[in-house]
Design a protein around this motif. Structure first.
Motif, mmCIF file in Angstrom:
data_model
loop_
_atom_site.group_PDB
_atom_site.id
_atom_site.type_symbol
_atom_site.label_atom_id
_atom_site.label_comp_id
_atom_site.label_asym_id
_atom_site.label_seq_id
_atom_site.Cartn_x
_atom_site.Cartn_y
_atom_site.Cartn_z
ATOM 1 N N UNK A 154 111.358 -2.346 178.061
ATOM 2 C CA UNK A 154 111.069 -1.588 176.842
ATOM 3 C C UNK A 154 109.661 -0.999 176.800
ATOM 4 N N UNK A 155 108.956 -1.008 177.930
ATOM 5 C CA UNK A 155 107.639 -0.393 177.956
ATOM 6 C C UNK A 155 107.728 1.124 177.917
ATOM 7 N N UNK A 156 106.598 1.780 177.718
ATOM 8 C CA UNK A 156 106.594 3.244 177.654
ATOM 9 C C UNK A 156 106.779 3.832 179.055
ATOM 10 N N UNK A 276 127.971 5.933 172.383
ATOM 11 C CA UNK A 276 127.008 5.854 173.489
ATOM 12 C C UNK A 276 125.595 5.852 172.914
ATOM 13 N N UNK A 277 124.772 4.908 173.352
ATOM 14 C CA UNK A 277 123.388 4.776 172.885
ATOM 15 C C UNK A 277 122.453 4.839 174.092
ATOM 16 N N UNK A 278 121.414 5.632 173.979
ATOM 17 C CA UNK A 278 120.467 5.799 175.076
ATOM 18 C C UNK A 278 119.288 4.833 174.939
ATOM 19 N N UNK A 279 118.830 4.337 176.089
ATOM 20 C CA UNK A 279 117.693 3.425 176.152
ATOM 21 C C UNK A 279 116.708 3.901 177.216
ATOM 22 N N UNK A 280 115.473 3.388 177.181
ATOM 23 C CA UNK A 280 114.466 3.852 178.139
ATOM 24 C C UNK A 280 114.817 3.588 179.600
ATOM 25 N N UNK A 412 115.606 10.378 191.388
ATOM 26 C CA UNK A 412 114.576 9.340 191.519
ATOM 27 C C UNK A 412 113.251 9.745 190.874
ATOM 28 N N UNK A 413 113.330 10.432 189.734
ATOM 29 C CA UNK A 413 112.097 10.867 189.067
ATOM 30 C C UNK A 413 112.125 10.658 187.558
ATOM 31 N N UNK A 414 113.087 9.883 187.061
ATOM 32 C CA UNK A 414 113.160 9.641 185.616
ATOM 33 C C UNK A 414 113.960 8.367 185.371
ATOM 34 N N UNK A 415 113.592 7.653 184.297
ATOM 35 C CA UNK A 415 114.275 6.412 183.928
ATOM 36 C C UNK A 415 115.206 6.667 182.743
ATOM 37 N N UNK A 416 116.229 5.831 182.650
ATOM 38 C CA UNK A 416 117.141 5.910 181.518
ATOM 39 C C UNK A 416 118.179 4.809 181.586
ATOM 40 N N UNK A 417 118.738 4.477 180.442
ATOM 41 C CA UNK A 417 119.795 3.473 180.378
ATOM 42 C C UNK A 417 120.735 3.791 179.231
ATOM 43 N N UNK A 440 116.936 2.040 167.828
ATOM 44 C CA UNK A 440 115.836 2.999 167.839
ATOM 45 C C UNK A 440 116.002 3.870 169.084
ATOM 46 N N UNK A 441 115.939 5.161 168.907
ATOM 47 C CA UNK A 441 116.019 6.054 170.060
ATOM 48 C C UNK A 441 114.620 6.208 170.649
ATOM 49 N N UNK A 442 114.335 5.435 171.680
ATOM 50 C CA UNK A 442 113.018 5.449 172.304
ATOM 51 C C UNK A 442 113.014 6.142 173.663
#
Length: 592
Positions: A154-156, A276-280, A412-417, A440-442
């Motif tokens: 959950x970090x930035x 569907x919910x998006x996470x960092x 291989x240049x962006x994070x997501x879940x 929370x949509x972070x």
């Protein structure tokens, strides 16, 4: 006459993967010795690290931002860790106090940084929400901060850090406590604000002349490649792709108007992108699923079924009453579970991967679902390795989680879940209410735009990766020096995989192999001309001595579950099949 083949993928130790990519999510560790050196903390490796996998290596832009915050607001003996919201920072503080109860509110504290009031009201900032919640802690407790960062996910992100650091440096991101009255953000429903609905694309950005205009800032950096007003639409397109209803490779402006693809939409009655919910990142989706399901059921143990990704098990062990661990993922272990349930033992959820990593075994989801229905526990399935184009696990789960960082993005240049709720599940009404209240949509705006772009050709990439992986599997299986190849198609659990396999679906792009000696494994790996580093699901073939990287300090424990220390894992990419086959064949020849 001997023909010398010049390696094409021999990146320097510590170079980003892909090379020269500021926000890369992998790093080059090209030899067996380099991987061991990294785990041992040897300076000849660590000093060359330009980046690393984001949950294990805090990106340098995040480190610089945290240092600047400490210099302005902190104390000499403090460090800082950065989160996208106050609620996440509060969970980090709670973790500190759980692990070290004697810590008080002065030793571990939160600072919320928000835009100046006049900037906070701009449409641009309402879209991207550039706020930072900082947790200050004693330098001596840095290992605890690192653990929470790694396990929670959950970090930035590094892009959020760059953007907010720019605002901070120019005095436009300040301590919320200094605002009078305190800045209030219109959160609307915690899911997606009405201002950022699908109609956002028709709104025109105003306040172009405001100081610290975020759109101008991004355009200056990216040559007008990012239109932040399209953030909400990008997130909708991503959610539709995850839902299976959007499969066409088209621009965003066209994608949001397309009809649903009935052949790819997940086969569950009532399901849509609204579930569907998006996470960092992927681990954030697992961590938050664990957190919310535990809260829903109360302080019960969970079940981890099958040999899991390391942090899934750590979450279950550290953030609740503990877990029952079935590391083999066998039918006998399900027999044991059934006996426990018949005897009155209760659990709040079962977590499993489909298929598992790195042995690629598939759990018997049908039986697990039957036990869960009868004995009232949740089922959470991680579909990252299988991916929904190949398999449909949703009918057997209450919650499906996935890392979008991997094959969904590919670059291989962006994070997501993501988290997906099953509308046909026994507990859907309860879970839907919980997620709508807590979510929370972070997922950072710039990350969403990159992820949407990367995922447009998801369907065609998966088909090619499936074919390439089977070709590599055949090469490895045919060689006498290879002891075992782990791949869903050739696994003893193939029947469980096939039960969930979609018509036309393949067996994925991940496989692993073991050898008869460590010497053979090292010779093969060092002569394998692929990119080498952590992560999986990349558009290029990526290899690693996975167990060394993920479990270096618990190799004996891994061995008790049949996970050998010298296992080599391959994430197969989009290269030409014949070229890949030749690359693997040359590495195998090097053993002899």
């Amino acid at each position: 006459m001997t023909v010398t083949v010049v390696p094409e993928n021999n990146l320097e130790i510590g170079e980003s993967i892909p090379p020269l990519t500021v926000h890369a999510v992998s790093v080059s560790l090209p030899t067996w010795r380099a991987n061991v050196g990294y785990e041992e903390g040897e300076e000849w490796v660590l000093s060359k690290m330009k980046t690393g996998y984001p949950r294990f290596f805090v990106h340098k832009s995040i480190q610089q931002f945290a240092t600047a915050i400490v210099e302005r607001y902190g104390r000499p003996d403090e460090q800082a860790i950065l989160f996208p919201s106050h609620s996440i920072a509060a969970r980090c503080v709670a973790f500190f106090k759980q692990q070290v109860p004697e810590l008080d509110g002065e030793q571990v504290r939160i600072l919320d940084l928000v835009p100046l009031s006049e900037n906070a009201r701009s449409k641009e900032l309402s879209i991207i929400s550039p706020r930072i919640s900082t947790v200050f802690f004693p330098q001596s407790k840095s290992s605890l901060a690192k653990a929470f960062w790694q396990h929670s996910g959950d970090g930035i992100s590094s892009r959020r850090a760059e953007y907010c650091y720019n605002l901070f440096s120019n005095g436009a991101l300040i301590d919320e406590a200094t605002l009078e009255p305190p800045s209030r953000f219109c959160k609307g429903p915690k899911r997606y604000q009405k201002r950022t609905s699908i109609d956002m694309k028709s709104e025109k950005l105003n306040s172009a002349s405001e100081a610290q205009d975020p759109t101008r800032f991004v355009e200056e950096r990216f040559g007008r490649n990012l239109d932040l007003s399209m953030t909400a639409n990008a997130k909708i397109a991503i959610r539709r792709r995850i839902a299976g209803s959007l499969t066409a490779d088209v621009d965003l402006s066209d994608a949001i108007h397309l009809e649903k693809d009935p052949q790819r939409t997940r086969n569950v009655i009532g399901f849509s992108e609204n579930d569907v919910y998006l996470y960092p990142c992927g681990m954030s989706s697992i961590f938050n699923a664990h957190r919310l399901l535990l809260a829903a059921k109360g302080p019960l143990e969970s079940i981890i079924y099958g040999f899991p990704y390391i942090d899934t098990l750590k979450i279950a062990q550290k953030f609740g009453p503990g877990c029952l661990f079935y590391g083999f993922g066998s039918s006998e272990e399900l027999d044991d579970l059934e006996k426990r349930l018949e005897g009155g033992q209760r659990f709040f959820a079962l977590f499993t991967e489909f298929p598992g990593n790195p042995l690629l075994k598939s759990p018997d989801l049908e039986r697990i679902h039957s036990l869960a229905y009868k004995y009232d526990f949740y089922v959470v399935v991680d579909e990252t390795v299988g991916n929904f184009l190949n398999v449909n696990v949703l009918p057997y789960a209450d919650v499906v989680v996935s890392s979008l960082t991997k094959v969904f993005s590919g670059d291989s240049n962006v994070m997501g879940g993501s988290v997906i709720l099953n509308p046909s599940g026994k507990h859907y009404d309860t879970l839907k209410r919980i997620w709508e209240e807590d979510y929370e949509d972070n997922h950072w705006a710039e990350d969403s735009i990159f992820l949407e772009r990367n995922s447009r050709d998801f369907v065609s990439r998966i088909e090619r990766i499936n074919a390439n992986a089977e070709a590599i599997c055949d090469v490895l299986n045919a060689h006498p020096c290879v002891k075992q190849v782990n791949y869903p198609k050739h696994s003893p659990t193939r029947a469980f995989y096939d039960k969930c396999r979609n018509p036309g679906g393949g067996y994925g792009g991940l496989l692993s192999a073991t050898f008869f000696s460590k010497q053979d494994a090292v010779a093969f790996f060092d002569n394998l001309d692929t990119v080498k580093g952590p992560s999986l699901g990349t558009n290029f073939t990526l290899s690693s001595p996975y167990v060394i990287l993920a479990h270096y300090n618990e190799l004996d424990w891994c061995a008790t579950y049949g996970v050998e220390a010298d296992l080599v894992r391959f994430s197969v990419g989009l290269e030409e099949s014949s070229k890949l086959v030749a690359i693997f064949q040359r590495a195998l020849d090097a053993i002899q």
